[in-house]
Design a protein around this motif. Sequence first.
Motif, PDB file in Angstrom:
ATOM      1  N   GLU A 114     -29.160  31.985   3.927  1.00 37.00           N
ATOM      2  CA  GLU A 114     -27.749  31.789   4.269  1.00 37.00           C
ATOM      3  C   GLU A 114     -26.922  31.439   3.033  1.00 37.00           C
ATOM      4  O   GLU A 114     -25.800  31.919   2.874  1.00 37.00           O
ATOM      5  CB  GLU A 114     -27.605  30.681   5.332  1.00 37.00           C
ATOM      6  N   ARG A 115     -27.478  30.609   2.168  1.00 34.25           N
ATOM      7  CA  ARG A 115     -26.761  30.225   0.942  1.00 34.25           C
ATOM      8  C   ARG A 115     -26.553  31.429   0.026  1.00 34.25           C
ATOM      9  O   ARG A 115     -25.492  31.592  -0.571  1.00 34.25           O
ATOM     10  CB  ARG A 115     -27.531  29.116   0.209  1.00 34.25           C
ATOM     11  N   GLU A 158     -23.894  33.674   1.563  1.00 35.10           N
ATOM     12  CA  GLU A 158     -22.585  33.040   1.350  1.00 35.10           C
ATOM     13  C   GLU A 158     -22.116  33.247  -0.089  1.00 35.10           C
ATOM     14  O   GLU A 158     -20.953  33.551  -0.336  1.00 35.10           O
ATOM     15  CB  GLU A 158     -22.686  31.544   1.660  1.00 35.10           C
ATOM     16  N   GLY A 208     -20.971  36.817  -0.618  1.00 35.28           N
ATOM     17  CA  GLY A 208     -19.793  37.111   0.189  1.00 35.28           C
ATOM     18  C   GLY A 208     -19.738  38.550   0.679  1.00 35.28           C
ATOM     19  O   GLY A 208     -20.715  39.090   1.188  1.00 35.28           O
TER      20      GLY A 208
END
Length: 113
Positions: free
Chosen positions: A43-44, A47, A50
């Motif tokens: 998830e990081r 993120e 983007g």
Amino acid sequence: MAKLQLKDLVYARSGDKGDISNIAVIAKEPRFYPLLQKHLTAERVKEFFGEMVKGRVDRYEVRTLHAMNFVLRNSLGGGATRSLRIDFTGKTMCQAILRIVLEVDESDLHLIH
């Protein structure tokens, strides 16, 4: 909270196949690996990249090498034959991932010292 830049903790390599990029991160020292397991999540990574990554990101751990491989789907603008991106083969994605800043609890700093 303490901030650690990923480039201080890992080496990285990247590759590609079609519209999929993969990025391997290898802990510079085995003692860094538990910190990476805890804070460098799929998830990081998604993120961080983007809109560049349209699909999912999967993390595969290689514990015996103190490494992880991230597979970024739909991340190369269609791949080498269709992309209008400058880096349509994902070769520089490992350099980009090194810019991630991990925010870790002070209590986790013992994992790197």
